[in-house]
Design an enzyme around this catalytic site. Structure first.
Site, PDB file in Angstrom:
ATOM      1  N   SER A  93     -31.853  -3.591 -10.326  1.00  0.00           N
ATOM      2  CA  SER A  93     -31.321  -4.696 -11.119  1.00  0.00           C
ATOM      3  C   SER A  93     -31.193  -5.964 -10.294  1.00  0.00           C
ATOM      4  O   SER A  93     -31.623  -7.048 -10.716  1.00  0.00           O
ATOM      5  CB  SER A  93     -29.960  -4.298 -11.707  1.00  0.00           C
ATOM      6  OG  SER A  93     -30.094  -3.141 -12.509  1.00  0.00           O
ATOM      7  N   ALA A  94     -30.589  -5.874  -9.119  1.00  0.00           N
ATOM      8  CA  ALA A  94     -30.432  -7.046  -8.260  1.00  0.00           C
ATOM      9  C   ALA A  94     -31.698  -7.341  -7.472  1.00  0.00           C
ATOM     10  O   ALA A  94     -32.079  -8.502  -7.295  1.00  0.00           O
ATOM     11  CB  ALA A  94     -29.255  -6.844  -7.305  1.00  0.00           C
ATOM     12  N   GLU A 146     -39.758  -0.088  -3.312  1.00  0.00           N
ATOM     13  CA  GLU A 146     -39.130   0.797  -4.290  1.00  0.00           C
ATOM     14  C   GLU A 146     -39.496   2.239  -3.986  1.00  0.00           C
ATOM     15  O   GLU A 146     -40.674   2.560  -3.810  1.00  0.00           O
ATOM     16  CB  GLU A 146     -39.565   0.424  -5.702  1.00  0.00           C
ATOM     17  CG  GLU A 146     -39.182   1.409  -6.788  1.00  0.00           C
ATOM     18  CD  GLU A 146     -37.687   1.696  -6.825  1.00  0.00           C
ATOM     19  OE1 GLU A 146     -37.318   2.873  -6.980  1.00  0.00           O
ATOM     20  OE2 GLU A 146     -36.897   0.745  -6.683  1.00  0.00           O
ATOM     21  N   ALA A 147     -38.493   3.100  -3.917  1.00  0.00           N
ATOM     22  CA  ALA A 147     -38.736   4.513  -3.628  1.00  0.00           C
ATOM     23  C   ALA A 147     -39.402   5.231  -4.782  1.00  0.00           C
ATOM     24  O   ALA A 147     -40.141   6.200  -4.587  1.00  0.00           O
ATOM     25  CB  ALA A 147     -37.417   5.207  -3.266  1.00  0.00           C
ATOM     26  N   HIS A 180     -21.434   3.405 -13.645  1.00  0.00           N
ATOM     27  CA  HIS A 180     -21.164   2.038 -13.197  1.00  0.00           C
ATOM     28  C   HIS A 180     -20.525   2.041 -11.803  1.00  0.00           C
ATOM     29  O   HIS A 180     -19.518   1.356 -11.586  1.00  0.00           O
ATOM     30  CB  HIS A 180     -20.224   1.326 -14.176  1.00  0.00           C
ATOM     31  CG  HIS A 180     -20.782   1.131 -15.537  1.00  0.00           C
ATOM     32  ND1 HIS A 180     -19.997   0.795 -16.631  1.00  0.00           N
ATOM     33  CD2 HIS A 180     -22.060   1.200 -16.007  1.00  0.00           C
ATOM     34  CE1 HIS A 180     -20.756   0.680 -17.703  1.00  0.00           C
ATOM     35  NE2 HIS A 180     -22.015   0.931 -17.348  1.00  0.00           N
TER      36      HIS A 180
END
Length: 673
Positions: free
Chosen positions: A150-151, A170-171, A612
């Site tokens: 997201s960030a 990205e994994a 979250h």
């Protein structure tokens, strides 16, 4: 021919190719490697050298002198720019190839080293070193961003828009090809993804909590996205900024620049709100935000009853002037397409100087002295180092970021030493972990319409493939939301109520088997969610093996007030739903758990994470902080963290929008201070 003296008094003879550089937007970049050959071998420091653009208008001889004063420690190696090498202008050659002879006190070096000095602009892409066998051992960029979530996607895009070269790691795999395109881009596919273990393991890290001592020893699934877009590709798409006071509280604790008025421009910049721009909302941003437009009668009945029985207003926009009240949910989806950060920031209008690498697991940040110089990654081809000439930014999420920092020697010293990891910075990495909790209640209501069956799911997904935006699968499964107060609330609502048009599984979703709801008939679920938990947990290493899952202990319900808020929330939902619409009765938890004593006893078996988690790399100005308000890791130069892990305290509501905001804000902190 020019003769220049190096810092150590050694003499070099430099031969330049014809032409000189006169482009103000460029710089000379080189990185050295050992110079070997002949009867002697000479090793030079492996460091970057940059010649500022303002010094590139020097006469040719002066430029050569400047270069060799900077490069006298560098040796052989040839470099090139991936992509179209368009940076060099007003020069006779794209590579300034220098022949070097080194005169030393003990005689002449028989080796003749070749240095390829490429003159490149800031948008020329990623510099890679080419080995003799043609493979690439190192990729270098201005910035390396760890985690395309997201960030991370927002941050990488904004950095690249400045003209800098960026590598985004990205994994997980891609989200827009083959089977992944349907699962991660059709909003309604979330129901299939999360209920089917065979599918879930393709995008989820598979983490579980440590046994929760206040939740019957349960090992609760800690679902988080392992896919391009991260959790924004697999979440419920609920778009909630949080309460204004959340950000003002951060600023009051010393995090200057993070008050609501400070972060509002970034919330506006990220979004394309369906009603257009206003003083509080944005338009034209990469994330399309819409209201849920296909509201069932069950959801409308819930909204009416909440407003009437709790005395709260019906809101047109809970992301606007006030959050308290009940409203239709807003979602990061539009016309049958999920607007994850990968969709909004990467796939639409891609940039040539932003290189995205998937299936690349970061094992550690490479630290030289007290500065981050790159990262080490693990791919199918083995280990590799990605160099960062300016900064490394870790955006691997609330579980991934503290794990990577600890593997890099940044964390509690005693813990790192237990795993044989050298300490680079003794910081409270992994502390302050906290998360939202909810308890599902489900009611039998034909007006909820949706049926939690495989044929029903497949029909909806098929309809979306043919005509996007035409079915229930075009949006989130959540329809409406309320922000209300319990007796424990102070200045702002402390409870979030979420309505969903499915009957929820009972008693929880801990099993690795296929999720089965309590009934296959239509029903509505309402979740009372604890949005300001007092309990705090930790993220720690299980071992020094970077492929091992971290130890995640959210320490749920360790502070008794958290349980009290949830019990009061359950009672509140029951009061709202009693006799509402066509409600034919409560399915779960059911009549067996009606009084407070029974609820408190059953609560540990029914709590769910809302997925979250925040806070494990806390931002602040005191000794509990890992990063400062500029998101710089304390004690390590050239290293920042930007994701939900930096939140000092969790925001009031779903955390995806604030996480994207953090990525947007970090980019400006880097580029403009």
């Amino acid at each position: 021919m020019v003769q220049a003296m190096g810092w150590s008094g050694r003499s070099y003879t430099v031969q330049n190719c014809t032409g000189r550089v006169a482009l103000a937007t460029t710089e000379i970049f080189a990185r050295g490697s050992p110079c070997t050959g002949g009867s002697n071998s000479h090793t030079f420091d492996n460091r970057d050298v940059r010649i500022p653009a303002t010094q590139m208008r020097y006469p040719e001889a002066d430029l050569d002198t400047r270069i060799w004063h900077e490069l006298n420690r560098l040796g052989g190696g040839e470099y090139f720019v991936s992509g179209d090498p368009t940076a060099v202008k007003d020069a006779a050659c794209s590579y300034a190839t220098y022949g070097v002879k080194r005169a030393a006190n003990r005689g002449k070096c028989a080796a003749r080293c070749r240095l390829g000095l490429h003159v490149r602009s800031y948008n020329s892409g990623v510099v890679q070193r080419r080995l003799a066998n043609g493979e690439h051992s190192m990729t270098e960029a201005d910035y390396v961003v760890v985690g395309a979530g997201s960030a991370g996607c927002a941050l990488a895009r904004r950095l690249a828009e400045s003209g800098a070269s960026v590598v985004l790691l990205e994994a997980g795999g891609v989200d827009n090809k083959g089977w992944a395109k349907m699962l991660f881009q059709i909003p309604g596919a979330i129901n299939v993804m999360h209920s089917t273990p065979q599918l879930k393991k393709r995008f989820d890290w598979g983490y579980k909590s440590t046994p929760q001592r206040n939740a019957l020893g349960r090992e609760i699934p800690m679902t988080c996205g392992r896919i391009l877009g991260g959790s924004s590709s697999v979440n419920g798409m609920l778009f909630v900024r949080g309460n204004k006071k959340n950000f003002d509280d951060w600023a009051a604790e010393g995090c200057r620049g993070w008050a609501y008025d400070d972060v509002l421009p970034y919330f506006k910049r990220m979004e394309d709100w369906e009603e257009g721009a206003s003083t509080l909302r944005g338009s034209g941003g990469p994330i399309k935000v819409t209201r849920q437009h296909t509201i069932t009668d069950a959801a409308r009945a819930f909204m009416d009853a909440t407003a009437t029985r709790l005395g709260v207003p019906k809101l047109d926009d809970y992301n606007g002037e006030s959050q308290e009240g009940v409203a239709v949910f807003q979602q990061s989806a539009s016309k049958g397409l999920r607007y994850s950060t990968s969709t909004g920031y990467l796939h639409e209008d891609p940039l040539p100087n932003l290189t995205v690498r998937t299936d690349a697991t970061v094992t550690k940040v490479v630290i030289e002295g007290s500065r981050a110089s790159g990262v080490e990654i693990l791919t199918k081809g083995g280990r590799q180092v990605i160099g960062a000439s300016r900064e490394v930014v870790v955006s691997a999420g609330t579980y991934g970021s503290p794990q990577i920092l600890q593997l890099s020697g940044i964390g509690p010293a005693a813990h790192l030493k237990e795993h044989g990891i050298a300490v680079n910075a003794d910081l409270p990495v992994g502390d302050n972990l906290h998360d939202h909790l909810f308890v599902p209640l489900s009611f039998k209501m034909k007006s909820a319409l949706r049926k939690p069956t495989a044929p029903y799911f497949m029909c909806g997904l098929a309809a979306e493939r043919v005509r996007p935006g035409s079915s229930w699968a075009a949006g989130s499964s959540f329809e409406s939301v309320a922000f209300v107060r319990t007796s424990h609330a102070r200045e702002i609502p402390d409870l979030q109520l979420l309505s969903l048009y499915w009957v929820y599984p009972s008693p929880n979703q801990d099993s690795d088997k296929r999720v089965v709801p309590a009934t296959k008939k239509p029903g509505q679920s309402v979740f009372p969610a604890l949005i300001y938990p007092k309990s705090r947990g930790t993220v720690r290493l299980a071992s020094a093996d970077p492929t091992a899952a971290p130890l995640i202990d959210p320490a749920y319900l360790t502070v008794p007030e958290d349980a009290e808020v949830l019990v009061e929330g359950i009672t509140m939902v029951r009061e709202i739903m009693a006799g509402t619409g066509d409600n034919e009765g409560e399915l779960i938890p059911g009549a067996k758990f009606t009084d407070d004593a029974a609820l408190r006893e059953e609560l540990p078996n029914r709590i769910h994470t809302v997925y979250h988690p925040v806070g494990s790399v806390r931002m602040g100005v005191d000794e509990r902080a890992v990063v400062d308000p500029q998101l710089r890791v304390r004690g390590i130069d050239g290293l920042r963290v930007a994701d939900a892990s930096i939140m000092p305290s969790v925001t009031g509501g779903n955390t995806n929008a604030p996480a994207i905001m953090i990525g947007e804000r970090c980019a400006d902190l880097i580029l403009h201070g």
